[in-house]
Scaffold this active site. Structure first.
Site, PDB file in Angstrom:
ATOM      1  N   ASN A 154       1.255  -1.010   0.167  1.00 52.84           N
ATOM      2  CA  ASN A 154      -0.056  -0.046  -0.061  1.00 52.84           C
ATOM      3  C   ASN A 154       0.912   1.405  -0.154  1.00 52.84           C
ATOM      4  O   ASN A 154       0.695   1.977   0.684  1.00 52.84           O
ATOM      5  CB  ASN A 154      -0.914   0.114   1.186  1.00 52.84           C
ATOM      6  N   ALA A 211       3.704   8.086  -0.917  1.00 52.02           N
ATOM      7  CA  ALA A 211       4.977   8.997  -1.245  1.00 52.02           C
ATOM      8  C   ALA A 211       6.184   8.701  -0.056  1.00 52.02           C
ATOM      9  O   ALA A 211       7.391   8.586  -0.468  1.00 52.02           O
ATOM     10  CB  ALA A 211       4.572  10.319  -1.362  1.00 52.02           C
ATOM     11  N   HIS A 241       7.108   5.570   1.378  1.00 52.97           N
ATOM     12  CA  HIS A 241       7.810   4.541   0.839  1.00 52.97           C
ATOM     13  C   HIS A 241       8.572   4.819  -0.270  1.00 52.97           C
ATOM     14  O   HIS A 241       9.741   4.395  -0.346  1.00 52.97           O
ATOM     15  CB  HIS A 241       6.752   3.375   0.386  1.00 52.97           C
ATOM     16  N   LYS A 258       9.615   7.819  10.430  1.00 52.68           N
ATOM     17  CA  LYS A 258       8.133   7.797  10.963  1.00 52.68           C
ATOM     18  C   LYS A 258       7.967   6.838  11.789  1.00 52.68           C
ATOM     19  O   LYS A 258       7.222   6.879  12.767  1.00 52.68           O
ATOM     20  CB  LYS A 258       7.317   7.445   9.596  1.00 52.68           C
ATOM     21  N   ARG A 282      -2.415   4.041   7.202  1.00 50.72           N
ATOM     22  CA  ARG A 282      -3.700   4.028   7.918  1.00 50.72           C
ATOM     23  C   ARG A 282      -4.388   5.549   7.816  1.00 50.72           C
ATOM     24  O   ARG A 282      -5.511   5.435   8.058  1.00 50.72           O
ATOM     25  CB  ARG A 282      -3.246   3.887   9.180  1.00 50.72           C
TER      26      ARG A 282
END
Ligand code: PAF
Length: 274
Positions: free
Chosen positions: A28, A31, A33, A145, A183
């Site tokens: 999923n 940007a 990743h 993150k 999420r």
């Protein structure tokens, strides 16, 4: 770009590669990743990305089943970035039998995220170690993150003497500051507008600390109260020492503030180095 779903053909393909850079993901891709993948591309000519939603890191009541799975779209995005190989195994490949060997983790894994998601980091560390063994990368890129995850993976690599360099990628944010996360798509319109306030809260704490405030407990308490007043359920807002990830002492120099909070059924996390 080659897509592998089994271990022997991936290994065969990577056999002669030197200097593999690896980006583990649960798919999923957004940007955030893609920024990690671009960073990996700058570090190596051979980039491998894994896509696997790891059951071991979800608690029974968490969102394992509804976690978004978008393999075709993910592969398109990765092909555009000239990724060499994608490893997208199913559960039978990575867990042909019950995974009974699990890593025992240091106390830091029971704090912050680990306090609210018991066994989460054990699940993360176990799958990351398995993926490291399968892919045998020289470099692996993890986003800031998931700050505590990055810390724990670094510690695992150090304490288990794995010959892998862990590289940190900066958090990518939406224009209002919300850290990108798979999420975020659980949020409805009103929640999405409100979500920016988690980052705003961390920014405010950073500002107060930069202005000289050393009363970390009060800063944390005020931040939690403000979010609660806005309708959030807060798991934690914590100012920690950056290198130990333990609660900061007033004379510590390098700090990080980390937060996790719920908007209805959606749990968001974020952090900011100070
Ligand atoms: O950060 C993630 O997406 C996951 O925790 C990871 C590192 C891919 C392990 O499943």
């Amino acid at each position: 770009m080659k897509i592998f779903t089994d271990i022997p053909s991936l290994r065969e393909d990577l056999k002669h590669e030197r200097g593999i850079a690896f980006v583990p993901t649960m798919g999923n891709l957004h940007a955030g990743h893609l920024a990690l993948v671009k960073q990996a591309k700058q570090l190596s000519d051979c980039v491998v990305v894994s896509i696997f939603v790891n059951r071991l890191q979800f608690l029974p009541h968490e969102d394992f089943n509804r976690y978004p799975r978008t393999l075709d779209d993910d592969c398109k995005l990765l092909a555009e970035l000239n990724v060499n190989s994608v490893f997208a195994p199913n559960e039978k490949i990575l867990f042909p039998t019950k995974q009974e060997f699990l890593l025992a983790l240091p106390p830091v894994a029971d704090t912050l995220e680990g306090k609210f998601r018991s066994g989460f980091f054990r699940g993360v560390a176990t799958i990351v170690l398995k993926l490291f063994n399968i892919i045998q990368p020289d470099i692996a890129v993890f986003g800031k993150k998931d700050y505590q995850q990055l810390h724990i993976v670094r510690e695992m690599v150090r304490q288990l003497n794995l010959p892998i360099e862990i590289v940190a990628g900066e958090t990518v944010r939406a224009s209002d500051g919300l850290a990108l996360s798979s999420r975020n798509q659980y949020l409805n319109k009103v929640q999405r507008l409100e979500a920016r306030n988690l980052y705003q809260t961390l920014l405010k704490i950073r500002q107060e600390i930069i202005s000289g405030c050393k009363d970390f407990l009060t800063l944390q308490e005020n931040a939690i109260n403000n979010l609660v007043k806005r309708g959030w359920k807060v798991d934690y807002i914590q100012i920690q020492n950056r290198s130990s990830l333990m609660p900061a002492q007033s004379n510590d120099q390098d700090l990080v503030v980390l937060g996790a909070a719920w908007l209805d059924n959606t749990r968001l996390i974020d952090n900011l180095e100070i």
